[in-house]
Design a protein around this motif. Structure first.
Motif, mmCIF file in Angstrom:
data_model
loop_
_atom_site.group_PDB
_atom_site.id
_atom_site.type_symbol
_atom_site.label_atom_id
_atom_site.label_comp_id
_atom_site.label_asym_id
_atom_site.label_seq_id
_atom_site.Cartn_x
_atom_site.Cartn_y
_atom_site.Cartn_z
ATOM 1 N N MET A 1 0.985 -1.223 -0.006
ATOM 2 C CA MET A 1 -0.055 -0.255 0.047
ATOM 3 C C MET A 1 0.905 1.370 -0.347
ATOM 4 S SD MET A 1 -2.493 0.856 2.140
ATOM 5 C CE MET A 1 -1.829 0.322 3.773
ATOM 6 N N ARG A 2 0.461 2.856 -0.205
ATOM 7 C CA ARG A 2 1.003 3.471 -0.724
ATOM 8 C C ARG A 2 0.307 4.500 -0.550
ATOM 9 N NH1 ARG A 2 4.637 4.479 -6.007
ATOM 10 N NH2 ARG A 2 5.500 2.798 -5.175
ATOM 11 N N LEU A 3 0.557 5.494 1.034
ATOM 12 C CA LEU A 3 0.121 6.629 0.950
ATOM 13 C C LEU A 3 0.524 8.054 0.443
ATOM 14 C CD1 LEU A 3 -2.677 7.560 2.626
ATOM 15 C CD2 LEU A 3 -1.098 7.547 4.361
ATOM 16 N N LYS A 4 0.057 8.509 -0.292
ATOM 17 C CA LYS A 4 0.554 10.304 -0.405
ATOM 18 C C LYS A 4 -0.082 11.073 0.285
ATOM 19 C CE LYS A 4 2.406 9.004 -5.266
ATOM 20 N NZ LYS A 4 2.953 9.853 -6.362
ATOM 21 N N VAL A 5 0.600 11.866 0.582
ATOM 22 C CA VAL A 5 -0.062 13.512 1.894
ATOM 23 C C VAL A 5 1.472 14.516 1.635
ATOM 24 C CG1 VAL A 5 -0.427 13.682 4.299
ATOM 25 C CG2 VAL A 5 -0.548 11.538 3.875
ATOM 26 N N ARG A 6 -0.238 15.490 1.716
ATOM 27 C CA ARG A 6 0.776 16.689 1.246
ATOM 28 C C ARG A 6 1.224 17.003 2.542
ATOM 29 N NH1 ARG A 6 0.752 19.893 -3.561
ATOM 30 N NH2 ARG A 6 -0.417 18.550 -4.797
ATOM 31 N N LEU A 7 2.394 18.063 3.071
ATOM 32 C CA LEU A 7 2.637 17.956 4.420
ATOM 33 C C LEU A 7 3.980 19.791 4.609
ATOM 34 C CD1 LEU A 7 4.781 14.792 5.892
ATOM 35 C CD2 LEU A 7 2.196 16.148 6.302
ATOM 36 N N ASN A 8 3.580 20.502 5.139
ATOM 37 C CA ASN A 8 4.179 21.589 5.178
ATOM 38 C C ASN A 8 6.005 22.024 5.732
ATOM 39 O OD1 ASN A 8 5.125 24.085 6.161
ATOM 40 N ND2 ASN A 8 4.178 24.219 8.175
ATOM 41 N N SER A 9 6.463 21.757 4.129
ATOM 42 C CA SER A 9 8.393 21.696 4.645
ATOM 43 C C SER A 9 9.290 22.062 5.748
ATOM 44 C CB SER A 9 8.663 22.504 3.699
ATOM 45 O OG SER A 9 8.716 23.915 3.336
ATOM 46 N N ALA A 10 8.050 22.824 6.493
ATOM 47 C CA ALA A 10 8.735 23.758 7.907
ATOM 48 C C ALA A 10 8.341 23.171 9.047
ATOM 49 C CB ALA A 10 8.484 24.963 7.790
ATOM 50 N N SER A 11 7.799 22.201 8.960
ATOM 51 C CA SER A 11 7.675 21.408 10.152
ATOM 52 C C SER A 11 6.633 19.809 9.911
ATOM 53 C CB SER A 11 6.747 21.872 11.718
ATOM 54 O OG SER A 11 5.661 22.034 10.716
ATOM 55 N N PRO A 12 6.927 19.694 8.915
ATOM 56 C CA PRO A 12 6.521 17.910 8.327
ATOM 57 C C PRO A 12 5.909 17.209 9.692
ATOM 58 C CG PRO A 12 8.405 17.927 7.999
ATOM 59 C CD PRO A 12 8.483 19.280 8.958
ATOM 60 N N ALA A 13 4.361 16.691 9.966
ATOM 61 C CA ALA A 13 3.853 15.760 10.938
ATOM 62 C C ALA A 13 2.712 14.996 10.074
ATOM 63 C CB ALA A 13 3.904 16.824 12.033
ATOM 64 N N ILE A 14 1.956 14.054 10.556
ATOM 65 C CA ILE A 14 0.979 13.575 10.036
ATOM 66 C C ILE A 14 0.558 12.886 11.757
ATOM 67 C CG2 ILE A 14 2.421 12.058 9.275
ATOM 68 C CD1 ILE A 14 0.200 11.735 6.847
ATOM 69 N N GLU A 15 -0.482 12.721 11.605
ATOM 70 C CA GLU A 15 -0.574 11.428 12.434
ATOM 71 C C GLU A 15 -0.650 10.177 13.099
ATOM 72 O OE1 GLU A 15 -4.858 11.498 14.493
ATOM 73 O OE2 GLU A 15 -5.005 13.564 12.945
ATOM 74 N N SER A 16 0.194 8.786 13.542
ATOM 75 C CA SER A 16 0.459 7.868 13.477
ATOM 76 C C SER A 16 -0.631 7.237 12.527
ATOM 77 C CB SER A 16 1.186 7.980 14.739
ATOM 78 O OG SER A 16 1.466 6.047 14.327
ATOM 79 N N LEU A 17 0.322 6.274 12.620
ATOM 80 C CA LEU A 17 -0.855 4.553 11.662
ATOM 81 C C LEU A 17 -1.096 3.615 12.489
ATOM 82 C CD1 LEU A 17 -0.833 4.637 7.820
ATOM 83 C CD2 LEU A 17 -2.565 5.469 8.894
ATOM 84 N N THR A 18 -0.143 3.709 14.049
ATOM 85 C CA THR A 18 -0.090 2.442 14.019
ATOM 86 C C THR A 18 -0.958 1.986 14.885
ATOM 87 O OG1 THR A 18 0.567 4.103 16.216
ATOM 88 C CG2 THR A 18 2.129 3.081 14.815
ATOM 89 N N SER A 19 -2.040 2.871 15.464
ATOM 90 C CA SER A 19 -3.399 2.372 15.971
ATOM 91 C C SER A 19 -3.870 1.840 15.269
ATOM 92 C CB SER A 19 -3.858 3.441 16.121
ATOM 93 O OG SER A 19 -4.428 4.573 15.846
ATOM 94 N N VAL A 20 -4.555 1.605 13.914
ATOM 95 C CA VAL A 20 -5.089 1.248 13.372
ATOM 96 C C VAL A 20 -4.277 -0.111 12.460
ATOM 97 C CG1 VAL A 20 -5.984 1.235 10.641
ATOM 98 C CG2 VAL A 20 -6.160 2.663 12.338
ATOM 99 N N TRP A 21 -2.516 0.328 12.538
ATOM 100 C CA TRP A 21 -1.468 -0.961 11.941
ATOM 101 C C TRP A 21 -0.270 -1.283 12.431
ATOM 102 C CZ3 TRP A 21 2.120 -0.733 6.917
ATOM 103 C CH2 TRP A 21 2.580 -1.624 6.958
ATOM 104 N N PRO A 22 -0.050 -1.697 13.824
ATOM 105 C CA PRO A 22 0.682 -1.814 14.416
ATOM 106 C C PRO A 22 2.015 -1.817 13.712
ATOM 107 C CG PRO A 22 -1.030 -2.764 15.474
ATOM 108 C CD PRO A 22 -1.182 -2.571 13.679
ATOM 109 N N GLY A 23 1.891 -2.535 12.461
ATOM 110 C CA GLY A 23 3.608 -3.365 11.493
ATOM 111 C C GLY A 23 4.136 -1.968 11.140
ATOM 112 N N ALA A 24 3.248 -0.731 11.551
ATOM 113 C CA ALA A 24 3.616 0.630 10.902
ATOM 114 C C ALA A 24 4.332 1.262 11.732
ATOM 115 C CB ALA A 24 2.509 0.848 10.529
ATOM 116 N N ASN A 25 5.005 0.380 12.736
ATOM 117 C CA ASN A 25 5.690 0.987 13.891
ATOM 118 C C ASN A 25 6.983 0.627 13.622
ATOM 119 O OD1 ASN A 25 7.126 1.720 16.090
ATOM 120 N ND2 ASN A 25 6.770 -0.146 17.552
ATOM 121 N N TYR A 26 7.380 -0.002 13.140
ATOM 122 C CA TYR A 26 9.214 0.656 12.152
ATOM 123 C C TYR A 26 9.347 1.888 11.528
ATOM 124 C CZ TYR A 26 13.192 -0.544 10.589
ATOM 125 O OH TYR A 26 14.649 -0.797 10.600
ATOM 126 N N PHE A 27 8.132 1.283 10.572
ATOM 127 C CA PHE A 27 8.437 2.323 9.137
ATOM 128 C C PHE A 27 8.260 3.670 9.485
ATOM 129 C CE2 PHE A 27 7.044 -1.844 7.827
ATOM 130 C CZ PHE A 27 7.819 -2.435 7.319
#
Length: 69
Positions: A1-27
Protein backbone atom coordinates in the motif's frame (compact mmCIF):
# COMPACT_ATOMS: atom_id res chain seq x y z
CA UNK A 1 0.00 0.00 0.00
CA UNK A 2 1.21 3.52 -0.73
CA UNK A 3 -0.13 6.66 0.91
CA UNK A 4 0.69 10.13 -0.39
CA UNK A 5 0.14 13.16 1.82
CA UNK A 6 1.10 16.81 1.38
CA UNK A 7 3.03 18.16 4.36
CA UNK A 8 4.31 21.54 5.44
CA UNK A 9 8.05 21.58 4.73
CA UNK A 10 8.82 23.77 7.76
CA UNK A 11 7.41 21.26 10.26
CA UNK A 12 6.34 18.03 8.55
CA UNK A 13 3.99 16.01 10.76
CA UNK A 14 1.13 13.56 10.27
CA UNK A 15 -0.92 11.28 12.51
CA UNK A 16 0.49 7.84 13.23
CA UNK A 17 -1.07 4.69 11.77
CA UNK A 18 0.12 2.43 14.59
CA UNK A 19 -3.32 2.39 16.25
CA UNK A 20 -4.81 0.93 13.04
CA UNK A 21 -1.79 -1.05 11.81
CA UNK A 22 0.73 -1.90 14.58
CA UNK A 23 3.24 -3.04 11.95
CA UNK A 24 3.70 0.60 10.91
CA UNK A 25 5.73 1.21 14.08
CA UNK A 26 9.12 0.41 12.58
CA UNK A 27 8.41 2.07 9.22
CA UNK A 28 7.25 5.33 10.81
CA UNK A 29 10.39 5.42 12.95
CA UNK A 30 12.52 4.86 9.84
CA UNK A 31 10.78 7.69 7.95
CA UNK A 32 11.32 9.97 10.96
CA UNK A 33 14.99 9.01 11.18
CA UNK A 34 15.81 9.49 7.49
CA UNK A 35 13.42 12.26 6.41
CA UNK A 36 12.44 14.04 9.64
CA UNK A 37 8.67 13.55 9.30
CA UNK A 38 7.09 13.37 12.77
CA UNK A 39 4.17 11.04 13.46
CA UNK A 40 1.89 12.43 16.16
CA UNK A 41 0.53 9.80 18.51
CA UNK A 42 3.35 7.36 17.81
CA UNK A 43 4.03 5.27 20.96
CA UNK A 44 7.85 5.26 20.75
CA UNK A 45 9.18 7.88 18.35
CA UNK A 46 12.98 7.79 18.33
CA UNK A 47 15.78 7.32 15.84
CA UNK A 48 16.08 3.87 14.30
CA UNK A 49 19.50 3.61 12.69
CA UNK A 50 21.26 6.96 13.23
CA UNK A 51 22.78 7.95 16.56
CA UNK A 52 20.50 9.87 18.94
CA UNK A 53 22.83 12.90 18.84
CA UNK A 54 22.91 12.99 15.00
CA UNK A 55 21.91 16.41 13.65
CA UNK A 56 19.64 16.49 10.63
CA UNK A 57 18.05 13.81 8.50
CA UNK A 58 20.26 12.26 5.78
CA UNK A 59 17.66 11.77 3.02
CA UNK A 60 16.15 15.26 3.10
CA UNK A 61 16.96 17.39 0.09
CA UNK A 62 18.28 20.19 2.32
CA UNK A 63 20.89 17.96 4.00
CA UNK A 64 24.48 18.68 2.83
CA UNK A 65 26.13 15.89 0.81
CA UNK A 66 29.20 15.88 3.06
CA UNK A 67 27.17 16.29 6.27
CA UNK A 68 27.22 19.08 8.81
CA UNK A 69 30.61 20.10 10.19
Amino acid sequence: MRLKVRLNSASPAIESLTSVWPGANYFEREVFDLFGIRFTGHPYMRRNSDAEDWEGHPLRKDYPVEGYR
